[in-house]
Motif scaffolding. Structure first.
Motif, PDB file in Angstrom:
ATOM      1  N   ALA B  19       0.826  -1.203   0.000  1.00 49.68           N
ATOM      2  CA  ALA B  19       0.000   0.000   0.000  1.00 49.68           C
ATOM      3  C   ALA B  19       0.863   1.257   0.000  1.00 49.68           C
ATOM      4  CB  ALA B  19      -0.921  -0.012   1.223  1.00 49.68           C
ATOM      5  N   ARG B  20       1.936   1.213   0.779  1.00 44.03           N
ATOM      6  CA  ARG B  20       2.787   2.404   0.885  1.00 44.03           C
ATOM      7  C   ARG B  20       3.624   2.606  -0.366  1.00 44.03           C
ATOM      8  NH1 ARG B  20       5.265   0.881   5.215  1.00 44.03           N
ATOM      9  NH2 ARG B  20       7.105   0.394   4.034  1.00 44.03           N
ATOM     10  N   LEU B  21       4.065   1.497  -0.941  1.00 40.97           N
ATOM     11  CA  LEU B  21       4.896   1.579  -2.147  1.00 40.97           C
ATOM     12  C   LEU B  21       4.114   2.235  -3.292  1.00 40.97           C
ATOM     13  CD1 LEU B  21       7.439   0.726  -3.770  1.00 40.97           C
ATOM     14  CD2 LEU B  21       6.350  -1.454  -4.175  1.00 40.97           C
ATOM     15  N   ILE B  22       2.855   1.880  -3.395  1.00 39.13           N
ATOM     16  CA  ILE B  22       2.039   2.425  -4.488  1.00 39.13           C
ATOM     17  C   ILE B  22       1.872   3.938  -4.334  1.00 39.13           C
ATOM     18  CG2 ILE B  22      -0.292   2.380  -5.491  1.00 39.13           C
ATOM     19  CD1 ILE B  22      -0.329  -0.647  -4.816  1.00 39.13           C
ATOM     20  N   ALA B  23       1.701   4.375  -3.093  1.00 38.89           N
ATOM     21  CA  ALA B  23       1.456   5.801  -2.871  1.00 38.89           C
ATOM     22  C   ALA B  23       2.747   6.584  -2.580  1.00 38.89           C
ATOM     23  CB  ALA B  23       0.487   5.967  -1.707  1.00 38.89           C
ATOM     24  N   TYR B  24       3.889   5.952  -2.757  1.00 33.75           N
ATOM     25  CA  TYR B  24       5.166   6.583  -2.389  1.00 33.75           C
ATOM     26  C   TYR B  24       5.487   7.785  -3.288  1.00 33.75           C
ATOM     27  CZ  TYR B  24      10.255   7.136  -2.301  1.00 33.75           C
ATOM     28  OH  TYR B  24      11.510   7.664  -2.258  1.00 33.75           O
ATOM     29  N   ARG B  25       5.945   8.862  -2.646  1.00 32.09           N
ATOM     30  CA  ARG B  25       6.378  10.067  -3.383  1.00 32.09           C
ATOM     31  C   ARG B  25       7.802  10.390  -2.982  1.00 32.09           C
ATOM     32  NH1 ARG B  25       1.204  14.080  -2.615  1.00 32.09           N
ATOM     33  NH2 ARG B  25      -0.353  12.603  -3.302  1.00 32.09           N
ATOM     34  N   PRO B  26       8.748  10.378  -3.911  1.00 29.27           N
ATOM     35  CA  PRO B  26      10.155  10.627  -3.522  1.00 29.27           C
ATOM     36  C   PRO B  26      10.459  12.101  -3.260  1.00 29.27           C
ATOM     37  CG  PRO B  26       9.992  10.097  -5.854  1.00 29.27           C
ATOM     38  CD  PRO B  26       8.611   9.982  -5.305  1.00 29.27           C
ATOM     39  N   GLU B  27       9.509  12.966  -3.532  1.00 28.91           N
ATOM     40  CA  GLU B  27       9.665  14.423  -3.300  1.00 28.91           C
ATOM     41  C   GLU B  27      10.930  14.966  -3.972  1.00 28.91           C
ATOM     42  OE1 GLU B  27       7.139  15.754  -1.993  1.00 28.91           O
ATOM     43  OE2 GLU B  27       6.206  14.222  -0.720  1.00 28.91           O
ATOM     44  N   GLY B  28      11.183  14.523  -5.173  1.00 27.19           N
ATOM     45  CA  GLY B  28      12.293  15.072  -5.961  1.00 27.19           C
ATOM     46  C   GLY B  28      13.608  14.347  -5.795  1.00 27.19           C
ATOM     47  N   ASP B  29      13.719  13.464  -4.864  1.00 30.32           N
ATOM     48  CA  ASP B  29      14.983  12.745  -4.641  1.00 30.32           C
ATOM     49  C   ASP B  29      15.142  11.620  -5.671  1.00 30.32           C
ATOM     50  OD1 ASP B  29      15.632  14.336  -2.551  1.00 30.32           O
ATOM     51  OD2 ASP B  29      14.982  12.930  -0.989  1.00 30.32           O
ATOM     52  N   SER B  30      16.389  11.184  -5.821  1.00 30.93           N
ATOM     53  CA  SER B  30      16.675  10.113  -6.781  1.00 30.93           C
ATOM     54  C   SER B  30      16.075   8.787  -6.300  1.00 30.93           C
ATOM     55  CB  SER B  30      18.194   9.976  -6.929  1.00 30.93           C
ATOM     56  OG  SER B  30      18.524   8.707  -7.408  1.00 30.93           O
ATOM     57  N   LEU B  31      15.510   8.055  -7.238  1.00 28.56           N
ATOM     58  CA  LEU B  31      14.900   6.765  -6.865  1.00 28.56           C
ATOM     59  C   LEU B  31      15.963   5.738  -6.485  1.00 28.56           C
ATOM     60  CD1 LEU B  31      12.066   6.425  -9.537  1.00 28.56           C
ATOM     61  CD2 LEU B  31      11.834   7.029  -7.146  1.00 28.56           C
ATOM     62  N   VAL B  32      17.141   5.885  -7.056  1.00 29.74           N
ATOM     63  CA  VAL B  32      18.227   4.963  -6.704  1.00 29.74           C
ATOM     64  C   VAL B  32      18.622   5.176  -5.248  1.00 29.74           C
ATOM     65  CG1 VAL B  32      20.562   4.225  -7.297  1.00 29.74           C
ATOM     66  CG2 VAL B  32      19.013   4.970  -9.091  1.00 29.74           C
ATOM     67  N   MET B  33      18.692   6.439  -4.857  1.00 31.78           N
ATOM     68  CA  MET B  33      19.016   6.756  -3.458  1.00 31.78           C
ATOM     69  C   MET B  33      17.911   6.239  -2.530  1.00 31.78           C
ATOM     70  SD  MET B  33      21.842   8.194  -2.943  1.00 31.78           S
ATOM     71  CE  MET B  33      22.835   7.619  -4.273  1.00 31.78           C
ATOM     72  N   ALA B  34      16.668   6.381  -3.011  1.00 28.11           N
ATOM     73  CA  ALA B  34      15.527   5.906  -2.198  1.00 28.11           C
ATOM     74  C   ALA B  34      15.609   4.387  -2.015  1.00 28.11           C
ATOM     75  CB  ALA B  34      14.219   6.279  -2.879  1.00 28.11           C
ATOM     76  N   ALA B  35      15.995   3.692  -3.095  1.00 29.53           N
ATOM     77  CA  ALA B  35      16.112   2.231  -3.003  1.00 29.53           C
ATOM     78  C   ALA B  35      17.222   1.850  -2.026  1.00 29.53           C
ATOM     79  CB  ALA B  35      16.381   1.639  -4.380  1.00 29.53           C
ATOM     80  N   ALA B  36      18.328   2.557  -2.110  1.00 29.71           N
ATOM     81  CA  ALA B  36      19.442   2.274  -1.200  1.00 29.71           C
ATOM     82  C   ALA B  36      19.026   2.534   0.254  1.00 29.71           C
ATOM     83  CB  ALA B  36      20.637   3.133  -1.581  1.00 29.71           C
ATOM     84  N   ALA B  37      18.297   3.642   0.450  1.00 27.31           N
ATOM     85  CA  ALA B  37      17.835   3.989   1.804  1.00 27.31           C
ATOM     86  C   ALA B  37      16.883   2.917   2.344  1.00 27.31           C
ATOM     87  CB  ALA B  37      17.139   5.344   1.769  1.00 27.31           C
ATOM     88  N   GLU B  38      16.032   2.428   1.475  1.00 25.89           N
ATOM     89  CA  GLU B  38      15.076   1.400   1.893  1.00 25.89           C
ATOM     90  C   GLU B  38      15.806   0.118   2.307  1.00 25.89           C
ATOM     91  OE1 GLU B  38      11.868   2.147   2.118  1.00 25.89           O
ATOM     92  OE2 GLU B  38      11.335   0.146   2.843  1.00 25.89           O
ATOM     93  N   LEU B  39      16.839  -0.193   1.531  1.00 25.51           N
ATOM     94  CA  LEU B  39      17.635  -1.387   1.824  1.00 25.51           C
ATOM     95  C   LEU B  39      18.281  -1.265   3.208  1.00 25.51           C
ATOM     96  CD1 LEU B  39      18.203  -3.851  -0.002  1.00 25.51           C
ATOM     97  CD2 LEU B  39      20.401  -2.834  -0.543  1.00 25.51           C
ATOM     98  N   LEU B  40      18.861  -0.106   3.455  1.00 21.68           N
ATOM     99  CA  LEU B  40      19.516   0.139   4.755  1.00 21.68           C
ATOM    100  C   LEU B  40      18.479   0.125   5.886  1.00 21.68           C
ATOM    101  CD1 LEU B  40      22.075   2.965   3.847  1.00 21.68           C
ATOM    102  CD2 LEU B  40      22.619   0.631   4.549  1.00 21.68           C
ATOM    103  N   ALA B  41      17.324   0.747   5.612  1.00 23.53           N
ATOM    104  CA  ALA B  41      16.267   0.811   6.642  1.00 23.53           C
ATOM    105  C   ALA B  41      15.771  -0.586   7.004  1.00 23.53           C
ATOM    106  CB  ALA B  41      15.113   1.664   6.134  1.00 23.53           C
ATOM    107  N   CYS B  42      15.595  -1.417   5.986  1.00 22.74           N
ATOM    108  CA  CYS B  42      15.131  -2.786   6.239  1.00 22.74           C
ATOM    109  C   CYS B  42      16.143  -3.545   7.096  1.00 22.74           C
ATOM    110  CB  CYS B  42      14.912  -3.528   4.925  1.00 22.74           C
ATOM    111  SG  CYS B  42      13.414  -3.048   4.096  1.00 22.74           S
ATOM    112  N   LEU B  43      17.400  -3.382   6.744  1.00 16.44           N
ATOM    113  CA  LEU B  43      18.447  -4.070   7.500  1.00 16.44           C
ATOM    114  C   LEU B  43      18.449  -3.598   8.958  1.00 16.44           C
ATOM    115  CD1 LEU B  43      20.847  -6.069   7.104  1.00 16.44           C
ATOM    116  CD2 LEU B  43      22.308  -4.059   6.835  1.00 16.44           C
ATOM    117  N   GLY B  44      18.381  -2.277   9.107  1.00 19.39           N
ATOM    118  CA  GLY B  44      18.389  -1.689  10.458  1.00 19.39           C
ATOM    119  C   GLY B  44      17.193  -2.144  11.272  1.00 19.39           C
TER     120      GLY B  44
END
Lengths: 492, 327
Positions: B19-44
């Motif tokens: 549900a969150r992924l579908i409504a996700y808005r990167p607010e201008g940030d790079s999607l690659v950075m967002a993917a990397a952040a998500e990876l780190l967040a999941c690990l953490g």
């Protein structure tokens, strides 16, 4: 001081008093036939209910052997009674009722009851011979390669149909009586060692709790065997007309209830995926079974979802369709006076009306209704511009698909309408909301500890092979799996 | 109390993710950075969830405080999810649905689903997630021809800033961690396994989807809602656009998430008020959520820090109570 019930309906040593009490107990019913004669110097009487007992069987299996055994010798009343009940082999179904109400029950079950002067007792012999329908082909579950025998309305015949297919001493039939007024005979049937004792105990308790006055159809007992009968959309109790299906289910550790007077046996627990299996699957090649099961699954979703999805797509999400298809649909809809949603509702209600008419009408008229409904009304409605051609195609397809899964006919009829309303009022949002509710409803059913949606939800590797395909016979030989294998393990 | 398997728990938590992924808005940030952040967040979050899952349940006064905090958090998260959904529906399908009707319908359906029990919701969540993933896979096939790996531009300005912003957002957007602590920990036989499955699938899903969005949409992916843009772009010979199908699974996943929160709220409430009918939470929450949602839908979108703060408060309260009970 008035006599107690036990005293009033106890057997008397006087034959005339006993017969009078019996007549009084049965309210002087006209089908109670009594006949008196002297046997070995003792006045005796035989009582039967006309139409329930076979006259031929009564004379050949009871009266003639007794006459031969007594011969011309004089007997004391007690001696004669002992000769009949202990020293002579008459019908295998022999009972000694304790009082008149029990004797009356046996009479109504087709027994003949013998009374003798000077004996405060009676002997009953099973000579049932009422008119019964012959064993016919099942009318609601046709197949190609399996057995062509279906249950009939007589409990004993139905028991024999099951027993004939399963000559196993572990096959048990427990006789029970339900219905305060009808006192309907039923038989709880299971395979000892295969069916879980908890399941049998639960069923026995639920059947003994039935408080209905009249039990005349299998559907009357169904709610008593369901836990969530008030809120559950689906049922974990299925009905079948086929003795071979009952045997297959018993072999899987389920239990069945046979009811006198109805050709349908109830089987529980039953699972959602079982609605997509047929007897012919066992006789077909595995690749063909996969194709057929896939078709049946598609047919169910077609029957339930297609009209609602069509309305939702056409009204709310036309961008999903290719331009050519969209233009065709728009052109055909432009000529109709009603909105697509209203049109779909009207035609779906008409479809249900036709179905109901064809079920209730005599068979000879049923085909005429199909012609009138399908061709005349449908064709005329399109030509006059009341409904569009694509809509008629969709409803026709839906109707055909709904006949593929007869076990879910009730659900598909209701859910189809619900989906049309949801899709027509809120598009895919409405369809998603309704789907979520239906999914949680079906998935929450856990009757008898077996999830209704197993082995899909929860997914079990062992049962997964049986969802779309059929397990190989060699594998079945090794596994001996039962329905209890689908019991969910929380920490799988 | 019936338990659910670790896969079912993971599926239920994945409903939040979908549900969150579908409504996700990167607010201008790079999607690659967002993917990397998500990876780190999941690990953490997975590392944090291991010790927290092993904590014993609190009793006495501490337990009641914990239940109160948890019930409050669930109510808050539920309201936010429903209101956010209504808001996003307005954004994606303007003029089709009224926010009030969406919130009311969804809250009523969630209350019904919740009344069917956690097992029913968890099993339905498995089906919903699998069907959603299959649709996404079909959508990916439909978008295949537009993939250009050169658009996966890692050399973006202010990489550190973007990563930290997205990382904060990834933590903030996670209602699942408190859910794991409040509900799944008690009702799942193996909560750590559930967390491992969940965070692995979540990381994979986010990374694949965001990488796909980035490689198809390029810099445009950073604007608006990239998933919707991808759904509009993807095309097969039968389905011209995937927006409606995406909306179907989005609604389904939101509904099941809301139902899970409602169950969680009901359970905590019954701990505070023993003997409460299982339908009482639904009866109480339905008008409250609807009223709040209606008011909320009129305001602008909330800052991501609000759920983050709530998650933090929930987790802190849980830890605090557990520590007290040990003493």
């Amino acid at each position: 001081m008035s006599k107690s019930r036990e005293e009033r309906y106890a057997f008397s040593e006087s034959l005339s008093v006993t017969l009078d009490a019996l007549r009084k107990l049965t309210g002087g019913t006209s089908d109670l036939v009594t006949s008196e004669a002297e046997l070995g110097g003792v006045r005796c009487a035989v009582a039967v209910i006309e139409g329930m007992a076979s006259t031929q069987m009564l004379s050949s299996a009871v009266l003639e052997p007794i006459m031969l055994a007594v011969g011309g010798s004089e007997q004391t009343p007690q001696g004669l009674f002992e000769l009949i009940t202990k020293r002579t082999l008459l019908t295998p179904d022999r009972k000694l009722p304790r009082d008149l109400p029990e004797a009356a029950s046996l009479l109504f079950a087709g027994f003949c009851v013998l009374f003798a002067e000077g004996v405060a007792g009676a002997a009953a012999f099973g000579v049932q011979g009422f008119d019964r329908k012959a064993v016919n082909e099942p009318s609601s579950e046709h197949n190609i390669m399996g057995s062509q025998e279906g249950f009939c309305e007589t409990l004993r015949t139905n028991i024999s149909l099951v027993r004939r297919r399963m000559k196993n001493p572990a096959l048990r039939f427990e006789a029970l009586t339900v219905g305060r007024e009808t006192r309907t005979d039923i038989a709880l049937c299971y395979l000892a060692g295969r069916a879980e004792s908890g399941l049998v105990r639960k069923l026995r308790r639920r059947l003994s709790d039935v408080g209905m006055d009249a039990v005349l159809a299998s559907g009357t007992l169904m709610p008593y065997l369901e836990e969530k009968e008030q809120v559950g959309l689906f049922s974990e109790v299925s009905a079948t007309e086929r003795p071979d299906v009952v045997c297959a289910k018993l072999n899987e550790g389920r239990a069945a209830v046979l009811i006198d007077g109805t050709p349908f046996a109830l089987v529980c627990p039953s699972l959602f995926v079982e609605n997509f299996r047929t007897v012919d699957d066992a006789c077909s090649k595995p690749y063909f079974v996969i194709l057929m099961r896939l078709i049946r699954f598609i047919a169910f979703f077609f029957a339930v979802l297609f009209p609602g999805a069509y309305v939702a797509v056409a009204n709310y999400h036309p961008e999903m369709l290719t331009l050519k298809l969209l233009l065709n649909l728009t052109a055909s809809e432009r000529s109709t006076p009603y909105s697509l949603f209203v049109e779909m509702l009207i035609i779906t209600v008409l479809l249900e009306l036709m179905k109901e008419a064809s079920v209730r009408m005599p068979k000879a008229v049923g085909s005429a209704i199909s012609i009138a409904g399908g061709l005349v009304i449908g064709d005329a409605a399109v030509k006059s511009g009341i409904i569009s051609s694509p809509l008629l195609i969709i409803v026709g397809l839906t109707a055909t698909a709904s006949f593929v899964i007869p076990g879910l006919a009730q659900q598909s009829s209701v859910l189809r309408l619900v989906y049309i309303i949801a899709g027509g009022t809120a598009g895919f949002f409405g369809i998603a909301v309704v789907s979520g509710m239906i999914m949680t409803n079906a998935a929450s059913m856990n009757e008898y500890g077996i999830p209704y949606t197993a082995p899909l939800l929860p997914f079990t590797r062992k049962g997964a092979a049986d969802i779309l395909g059929r397990k190989s016979l060699r594998r079945l030989e090794e596994e001996h799996s039962t329905v209890a294998d689908y019991r969910e393990a929380a920490d799988e | 109390m019936s338990r659910i398997s670790s896969y079912q728990a993971a599926a239920l938590m994945l409903c939040f993710t979908v549900a969150r992924l579908i409504a996700y808005r990167p607010e201008g940030d790079s999607l690659v950075m967002a993917a990397a952040a998500e990876l780190l967040a999941c690990l953490g979050m997975f590392l944090v969830s291991i010790p927290l899952s092993k904590l014993p349940s609190a009793g006495g006064f501490g337990g009641r405080v914990m239940s109160f905090a948890a019930a409050g958090y669930c109510l808050f998260a539920l309201t936010l999810i429903l209101a956010d959904f209504a808001d996003a529906m307005q954004y994606s399908f303007p003029g089709f649905y009224s926010p009030g009707a969406i919130i009311l319908a969804l809250a009523a359906a969630a209350a019904y689903s919740a009344s069917m029990g956690l097992q029913g919701c968890a099993r339905a969540a498995c089906a919903a997630v699998i069907l959603a993933l299959l649709t996404f896979a079909l959508m990916t096939l439909g978008a295949c021809e537009g993939i250009d790996p050169e658009r996966l531009n890692i050399a973006v300005p202010d990489r550190g800033g973007q990563l930290s912003r997205q990382l904060t957002g990834a933590f903030a957007r996670s209602a699942e961690l408190p859910m794991l602590l409040i509900l799944m920990r008690r009702r799942t036989a193996k909560p750590i396994r559930a967390a491992a499955v969940y965070f692995a699938v979540r990381a994979l899903l986010w990374c694949v989807t965001l990488a796909l969005c980035a490689s198809v949409l390029g810099e445009l992916g950073g604007v608006g809602e990239p998933f919707w843009s991808l759904a509009a772009f993807a095309k097969t010979s039968v389905v011209e656009r995937f927006d409606a199908l995406v909306m179907l699974f989005w609604t389904l996943c939101t509904l099941l998430s809301a139902a899970a929160l409602l169950i969680c709220f009901g359970e905590r409430l019954s701990e505070l008020l023993p003997g409460l009918s299982k339908y009482a939470p639904a009866a109480v929450i339905l008008p409250a959520v609807t009223a709040y949602g209606l008011i909320y839908a009129g305001f602008s979108r909330p800052a991501a820090v609000i759920p983050a703060a709530a998650s933090g408060i929930g987790a802190a309260a849980a830890s605090f109570c557990h520590r007290r009970s040990r003493v």
